[in-house]
Design an enzyme around this catalytic site. Structure first.
Site, PDB file in Angstrom:
ATOM      1  N   ARG A 138       0.776  -1.113  -0.159  1.00  0.00           N
ATOM      2  CA  ARG A 138       0.325   0.271   0.543  1.00  0.00           C
ATOM      3  C   ARG A 138       0.646   1.301   0.164  1.00  0.00           C
ATOM      4  O   ARG A 138       0.522   2.443  -0.213  1.00  0.00           O
ATOM      5  CB  ARG A 138      -0.910   0.286   1.370  1.00  0.00           C
ATOM      6  CG  ARG A 138      -2.075  -1.119   0.879  1.00  0.00           C
ATOM      7  CD  ARG A 138      -2.835  -1.480   2.348  1.00  0.00           C
ATOM      8  NE  ARG A 138      -2.128  -1.770   3.274  1.00  0.00           N
ATOM      9  CZ  ARG A 138      -2.211  -1.168   5.203  1.00  0.00           C
ATOM     10  NH1 ARG A 138      -3.292  -0.660   5.273  1.00  0.00           N
ATOM     11  NH2 ARG A 138      -1.317  -1.187   5.303  1.00  0.00           N
ATOM     12  N   ASN A 173      -5.804  -2.808   2.546  1.00  0.00           N
ATOM     13  CA  ASN A 173      -5.648  -4.040   2.311  1.00  0.00           C
ATOM     14  C   ASN A 173      -7.189  -4.634   2.542  1.00  0.00           C
ATOM     15  O   ASN A 173      -8.428  -4.611   3.536  1.00  0.00           O
ATOM     16  CB  ASN A 173      -4.901  -4.744   3.501  1.00  0.00           C
ATOM     17  CG  ASN A 173      -3.681  -4.368   3.674  1.00  0.00           C
ATOM     18  OD1 ASN A 173      -2.788  -4.608   2.174  1.00  0.00           O
ATOM     19  ND2 ASN A 173      -2.575  -4.598   4.368  1.00  0.00           N
TER      20      ASN A 173
END
Length: 92
Positions: free
Chosen positions: A20, A38
């Site tokens: 990320r 996520n």
């Protein structure tokens, strides 16, 4: 350049490897807007907005990371969002 928005779902070794934050860095450096987060099933979901070239360059940067292994990307074009600013990392 024509601007597009894509909904992307990544599977592989994409959690616990900085995916990320790497995605956020790549997107911001290329001027791509959107978000990444996520998912509880081990995948990573993203919405990315920019030119086709910007989005493809961001994906290329992610594929070159030594710790990330992308096995699959499911991609769908979705409606463009006017006046979106920045790229954000979201929680679950």
């Amino acid at each position: 350049m024509e601007q597009k928005r894509r909904h992307l779902v990544f599977t592989g070794r994409v959690q616990g490897v900085g995916f990320r934050y790497r995605a956020s860095y790549a997107a911001r450096s290329l001027g791509v807007t959107g978000w990444v987060r996520n998912e509880t099933n081990g995948s990573v979901e993203m919405e990315a907005q920019g030119s086709e070239e910007q989005i493809n360059r961001m994906l290329s940067m992610l594929n070159k990371d030594a710790y990330i292994r992308i096995d699959r990307i499911d991609s769908t074009e979705i409606p463009f969002i006017e006046n979106e600013h920045g790229f954000h990392v979201r929680g679950y």
